[in-house]
Design an enzyme around this catalytic site. Structure first.
Site, mmCIF file in Angstrom:
data_model
loop_
_atom_site.group_PDB
_atom_site.id
_atom_site.type_symbol
_atom_site.label_atom_id
_atom_site.label_comp_id
_atom_site.label_asym_id
_atom_site.label_seq_id
_atom_site.Cartn_x
_atom_site.Cartn_y
_atom_site.Cartn_z
ATOM 1 N N MET A 1 -0.521 -12.457 5.469
ATOM 2 C CA MET A 1 0.313 -11.327 5.501
ATOM 3 C C MET A 1 0.569 -10.869 3.995
ATOM 4 S SD MET A 1 0.841 -10.902 8.521
ATOM 5 C CE MET A 1 2.102 -9.359 8.440
ATOM 6 N N CYS A 2 -0.149 -10.101 3.341
ATOM 7 C CA CYS A 2 0.040 -9.529 2.170
ATOM 8 C C CYS A 2 -0.434 -10.701 1.073
ATOM 9 C CB CYS A 2 1.599 -9.156 1.735
ATOM 10 S SG CYS A 2 2.007 -8.122 2.964
ATOM 11 N N ARG A 3 -0.622 -10.003 -0.208
ATOM 12 C CA ARG A 3 -0.837 -10.857 -1.356
ATOM 13 C C ARG A 3 -0.107 -10.291 -2.492
ATOM 14 N NH1 ARG A 3 -2.974 -15.662 -0.313
ATOM 15 N NH2 ARG A 3 -1.040 -15.252 1.120
#
Length: 259
Positions: free
Chosen positions: A1-3
């Site tokens: 989930m996301c960076r």
């Protein structure tokens, strides 16, 4: 989930860190190397940066993928800064909040990002609603778990907590309410960086006295990169990095919420 990524160092074009490295944040939007949850970060992106003339950061956020935004390509080529926080987003749940849901979130001199998810959102977060004044709930920038996490952190900062304390206490409370949550938080005021590793990858690279980068994953294969152990709070500046363990919430008496 996301960076996500935060950088303190010499003033240089945003693209030097966000676009040019072989495994840059731009590339991580479609080909992350160490992401444990999700595969493509195409649900929005944002970058916030500081200038010497103004302690309040500027932001550029969009709802679509970073690779499709030609305006960002121009911005990254010519805008220069020595303090940056940027993120690419993989949404926890579908929603209509568009760029308002994209990190970095901001208030005053602060920029914030959340990599992860609050398990069982939104029902699991209901016990923590009482920790916030009503005006803070009404001022949420988006109806997402990350926006709620940011409200909890910002409230603690306004109550006088140091950045690492604000992040650590927020993580402990959320982990107690929703134990399966992933809570990698990233916060900067343009001078220091605070971050937590809780359930997902976090790395840092520092050249003491020159630059420090804290990121979800390395953007190149430089041997200076070091992984942060899980359940750790990190504080950093251009001088270097400090790591401290984050205790299990069951073993810690939570601080009383401030009002």
């Amino acid at each position: 989930m996301c960076r996500h990524l935060a950088c303190l160092g010499p003033e240089e074009p945003l693209g030097r860190v966000l676009v040019e490295p072989p495994h840059s944040l731009l590339r991580q939007s479609w080909a992350p190397r160490r992401q444990r949850h999700g595969t493509v970060n195409a649900d929005g992106f944002g970058v916030g940066w500081y200038t010497a003339e103004d302690p309040v950061p500027a932001r550029y956020r969009r709802a679509g993928p970073i690779w499709a935004d030609l305006s960002f390509a121009d911005l990254a080529r010519v805008v220069r800064s020595g303090a940056v926080l940027a993120a690419v987003r993989d949404a926890t749940l579908a929603g209509a909040d568009a760029e308002a849901a994209a990190a970095p979130f901001a208030a005053g001199r602060w920029l914030f990002s959340h990599n992860g998810a609050v398990a069982g959102w939104p029902e699991s977060a209901a016990p923590l609603v009482s920790a916030l004044p009503p005006v803070d709930l009404l001022s949420l920038q988006a109806r997402t778990d990350s926006a709620f996490v940011w409200a909890l952190v910002l409230h603690r900062l306004r109550c006088g907590d140091e950045p690492d304390q604000a992040l650590g206490e927020t993580v402990r409370r959320l982990a107690d309410a929703a134990p399966a949550s992933r809570l990698n938080l990233l916060l900067t005021d343009g001078t220091t960086i605070a971050a937590t590793a809780w359930g997902d990858s976090l790395w840092y690279r520092t050249e003491p006295g020159r630059s420090t980068v804290v990121a979800s994953e390395p953007y190149d294969d430089d041997p200076l990169w070091q992984e942060v152990p899980d359940r750790t709070v990190l504080t950093a500046s251009r001088v270097g990095v400090l790591l401290a363990p984050l205790e299990d919430p069951a073993a810690v008496t939570p601080k009383e919420p401030c009002r």
